[in-house]
Design an enzyme around this catalytic site. Structure first.
Site, mmCIF file in Angstrom:
data_model
loop_
_atom_site.group_PDB
_atom_site.id
_atom_site.type_symbol
_atom_site.label_atom_id
_atom_site.label_comp_id
_atom_site.label_asym_id
_atom_site.label_seq_id
_atom_site.Cartn_x
_atom_site.Cartn_y
_atom_site.Cartn_z
ATOM 1 N N ASP A 52 27.481 33.506 35.629
ATOM 2 C CA ASP A 52 28.640 34.152 36.255
ATOM 3 C C ASP A 52 28.687 34.015 37.779
ATOM 4 O O ASP A 52 29.269 35.062 38.199
ATOM 5 C CB ASP A 52 29.307 35.096 35.609
ATOM 6 C CG ASP A 52 30.996 35.104 35.776
ATOM 7 O OD1 ASP A 52 31.384 34.188 35.994
ATOM 8 O OD2 ASP A 52 31.562 36.211 35.589
ATOM 9 N N LYS A 103 29.812 51.905 36.006
ATOM 10 C CA LYS A 103 30.498 51.004 35.203
ATOM 11 C C LYS A 103 30.475 51.663 33.846
ATOM 12 O O LYS A 103 29.329 51.920 33.053
ATOM 13 C CB LYS A 103 29.873 49.617 35.088
ATOM 14 C CG LYS A 103 30.585 48.769 34.116
ATOM 15 C CD LYS A 103 29.684 47.079 33.655
ATOM 16 C CE LYS A 103 29.756 46.534 35.027
ATOM 17 N NZ LYS A 103 29.318 45.153 34.815
ATOM 18 N N GLY A 116 36.713 45.185 34.873
ATOM 19 C CA GLY A 116 36.417 43.864 34.121
ATOM 20 C C GLY A 116 36.806 43.745 32.967
ATOM 21 O O GLY A 116 37.737 44.686 32.319
ATOM 22 N N ALA A 117 36.274 42.486 32.399
ATOM 23 C CA ALA A 117 36.195 42.487 31.029
ATOM 24 C C ALA A 117 36.000 43.342 29.909
ATOM 25 O O ALA A 117 36.614 43.547 29.054
ATOM 26 C CB ALA A 117 35.878 41.079 30.565
ATOM 27 N N LEU A 144 37.043 51.847 41.033
ATOM 28 C CA LEU A 144 36.858 50.838 42.124
ATOM 29 C C LEU A 144 37.350 49.350 41.721
ATOM 30 O O LEU A 144 37.454 48.294 42.314
ATOM 31 C CB LEU A 144 35.309 50.752 42.505
ATOM 32 C CG LEU A 144 34.746 52.062 42.928
ATOM 33 C CD1 LEU A 144 33.263 51.925 43.239
ATOM 34 C CD2 LEU A 144 35.299 52.146 44.332
ATOM 35 N N GLY A 145 37.231 49.027 40.409
ATOM 36 C CA GLY A 145 37.699 47.888 39.746
ATOM 37 C C GLY A 145 37.542 47.670 38.247
ATOM 38 O O GLY A 145 37.019 48.651 37.737
#
Length: 770
Positions: free
Chosen positions: A623, A525, A503-504, A500-501
């Protein structure tokens, strides 16, 4: 001729037993060995002074390590951190596959130790550690690696590790306090549990912050507790050597324990001939038990009695939540913080409270001005006046960590006591006018009550069809976190096939789980940098949102912490991120309508208000940006990605400057490293996001296009020139647009003290206050 497999395994086991170290590490447990569950049943160390096995606790048995003191044993380690539910029956076993299990009579088991590679044998050693060995005789698991509330000589508290107090001497579950060996600033600090490492929650420390290298806490055989680091070139002693053995004593043992009352103590246990034990105690810190933050609950303060024992009291206008247990704290009985008539200020002098203010009046403020400022502020519940410099700060509830002494005066807003009807003293007759007023008021109240009941019945008739559904959703919201196996999540995501995506620290995948007899879509995740950054993010995510079910935060459903695997399981957000909704380029449905955008802005504000003001300890998200605000199927905005969430001590901000947060959303005091990180950093980020919601433009797009100003600077110019609605292009909603832009600019003030609290933001956006 090939040797049969069983014989090879037997020879390997014999060779292992012959090669294991003998100095205080005699192996007495082999594969398949079991220990029936009974109080006192144990595998002893060679000398018999330490044992590993079952001990009695409230409600059943627990597994742990103890020192065989008399008349009662002294527990030094508890399996599961003391949080495993006590049970009875079954047996303790080193299984054939090399795990340490407690198998129940029903065949169910709980794993007490799962080493990274199978164990072949185990031993209770004379140093107080229970260890598992592999086929080469190397230690693959040890109780020393997982301290609970106690350290013994030879056992280290490494950087990043904690000690947790127990609930009571008879209940070894994790209690109210923790000792943190902080990775980020090399300081050893005592806190209440469920708080971040924040200055206002700390109540004792070793004053070793930011010395430049990590430190290890260590206890030696002479009773010296010390910190060491930099390859042994740095040492700081926290205690002196214990008393030498007396002629009557034959042996001495030391331990350091974070006791249930939150005090760190050093114990000296000596045994004489005839097995007679004596125990001496040396206090490490703090010496005043009222300095232990969390001794008294919210809105209460601590006082010492004649025996230096702490007790808890309530300020004026408050009463105990539970009169039988004052440590739970107090709840207000008045309208403190409201704008109703008949309020006044009560005063308590010579106090100390945690200063979590949302406004500061400045130095040299008089007591009268301090009280007047609170009376004029509907959000104010109390004021703290510093007697040294006259600084007056505005407080909301709950008031935390109160105690007598400290040089502060507390002003609390309370409801004034109303005079008796008719005035005067006792025995005055009530006048005719008063009687008429009372009777009329009573009749009016009855009519109003009847109308209210009728409205309530109508409302219930309209809503009762949804009652069962709402109740089920509420139960689902309060569901506890679940620990998943890697295989379960691998299966749920079809081998992590649909990303889905990214990140860092890792990638998010879509998956499905069976939930209440139906499939539930989830987002998983998978953290890639598990050794350092990924592990830190994993811990932050679990601590920050692991116990919350607030509707404006993405819910954490569970996790996998298995070997090298670190996975987090969230509810799935089907409508993507706010960034995708706001900044669509070409085609599609365009950005959301004005009403929907303001609903999103309020959702985010309520989520931040919850994090900042409604938890036992404040959480700073760190954030806040449209990419971290996700939309569910009903259009509700939810704050996500708590991988940077953390509360820092004032002297720690420079440690993370430049590597935390996102350019364009970071508060100036943070990225410039000129001030402490507070919840007002999130308020600044929210102001930027709010302006983006209003304008549907990215805050940095002007600067990226070569202009020497930001969208926020433009908004300030629009307000000054009265051109907000023309610049934004929302003529039909002019008052709401101008209000939202004003709030955004106020939130993004350069000085943290000038920014409003999120509760004020909500009231302003709703139009309830100017």
């Amino acid at each position: 001729m090939a040797i049969p497999v069983p014989i090879r395994l037997l020879l390997l086991a014999l060779a292992t037993l012959a090669s294991l170290p003998r100095s205080g590490a005699q192996t007495n447990v082999t594969l398949g060995t079991s220990l029936p569950a009974a109080a006192g049943a144990a595998w002893p160390s060679p000398s018999g002074r330490f044992a590993f096995g079952f001990y009695a606790t409230g409600g059943g048995l627990a597994v742990g390590v103890w020192l065989a003191t008399s008349p009662n044993v002294t527990v030094t380690w508890t399996a599961g951190g003391g949080n495993d539910t006590p049970a009875n029956g079954g047996e303790l076993q080193l299984s054939e596959d090399g795990r340490l299990l407690w198998t129940g009579a029903d065949g169910q088991y709980r794993s007490l130790a799962a080493p990274p590679q199978p164990a072949l044998s185990a031993a209770m050693r004379d140093d107080g550690s229970f260890v598992l060995y592999d086929a080469d005789g190397a230690v693959v698991w040890s109780t020393f690696e997982f301290p609970t509330d106690t350290l013994v000589p030879g056992q280290d508290l490494v950087p990043g590790a904690h000690l947790f107090s127990s609930v009571s001497p008879t209940n070894r579950a994790a209690g109210k306090f923790r000792l943190a060996n902080q990775l980020n600033d090399e300081n050893l600090v005592l806190y209440p549990v469920q708080t971040e490492n924040a200055a206002h929650a700390a109540y004792w420390d070793t004053a070793t912050f930011q010395i430049g290298f990590p430190l290890t806490l260590r206890l030696d055989a002479t009773g010296v507790l010390y910190l060491t680091g930099n390859g042994g070139n740095y040492t700081k002693n926290l205690t002196r050597p214990g008393a030498a053995l007396s002629p009557a004593e034959t042996q001495v043992f030391y331990r350091v324990t974070l006791d249930p009352d939150g005090v760190l103590r050093l114990y000296r246990h000596a045994v004489a001939s005839g097995d007679a034990w004596t125990t001496d105690v040396q206090l490490i810190g703090p010496s005043d038990r009222c300095h232990v933050k969390g001794t008294c609950g919210p809105n209460s303060y601590c006082v010492l009695d004649r025996d230096a024992q702490p007790s808890c009291l309530c300020p004026p206008g408050f009463e105990f939540i539970d009169a039988a247990n004052g440590a739970l704290g107090c709840t207000r009985t008045s309208g403190a913080g409201d704008c109703e008539a008949g309020l006044s200020m009560a005063t308590i002098q010579n106090m100390s409270w945690a200063d979590t203010s949302y406004a500061v009046l400045g130095a040299a403020t008089s007591a009268a001005d301090c009280q007047a400022a609170c009376m004029a502020d509907c959000l104010c519940a109390a004021m703290l006046l510093n007697s040294k410099d006259g600084t007056c700060t505005t407080q909301q509830l709950p008031l935390m960590y109160g105690r007598t002494g400290g040089g502060y005066t507390l002003f609390v807003k309370i409801t004034s006591v109303s005079p008796a009807i008719g005035g005067g003293g006792r025995g005055h007759r009530v006048g005719r006018t008063t009687i008429v007023v009372v009777v009329c008021t009573g009749l009016l109240a009855c009519v109003s009550l009847a109308a209210l009941l009728a409205a309530a019945l109508l409302f219930w008739a309209n809503r009762r069809t949804f009652a069962e559904q709402d109740a089920a959703e509420a139960l689902d919201e309060e569901a506890p976190l679940r620990s998943y196996s890697y295989q379960e999540l691998e299966h749920a995501t079809c081998g992590f096939r649909e990303p889905l995506g990214r990140g860092a620290f890792g990638t998010v995948f879509r998956g499905t789980l069976l939930h209440n007899s139906s499939e539930k879509t989830i987002a998983v995740k998978r953290l890639d940098k598990v050794v350092e950054e990924g592990e830190v993010e994993f811990q932050r995510e679990v601590r920050a949102i692991g116990r919350t079910s607030h509707r404006n935060l993405v819910r954490l459903l569970g996790f996998c912490h298995e070997g090298a695997n670190r996975l987090l399981v969230y509810e799935y957000m089907s409508n993507g991120s706010l960034a995708e909704r706001l900044f669509r380029s070409g085609g599609g449905d365009g950005p959301p309508a004005w009403g929907e955008r303001m609903g999103i802005a309020l959702d985010v504000a309520r989520g931040l208000h919850y994090l900042h003001d409604e938890l036992d300890s404040r959480v700073i998200h760190c954030d806040v940006k449209p990419q971290n605000i996700l939309m569910d199927a009903s259009g509700t905005a939810k704050i996500a990605d708590f991988g940077l969430a953390k509360l820092l001590l004032p002297d720690q901000t420079r440690t993370f400057t430049g590597v935390r947060g996102t350019r364009g959303y970071m508060a100036p005091e943070w990225y410039r490293g000129v001030g402490p990180l507070t919840v007002k950093a999130d308020v600044y980020s929210y102001g930027v996001v709010l302006l983006e919601i209003v304008t549907c433009r990215r805050s940095m797009e002007l600067e990226e296009a070569g202009e020497e100003r930001t969208l926020m600077e433009c908004a300030h110019e629009w307000l000054v020139r009265g051109e907000v609605t023309r610049a934004v292009g929302c003529q039909d909603e002019a008052p709401e647009v101008e209000r939202a832009v004003k709030v955004a600019v106020w939130c993004a003030q350069a000085e943290p003290q000038a920014r409003p609290a999120m509760r004020s933001v909500i009231l302003m956006l709703e139009g309830l206050v100017e």
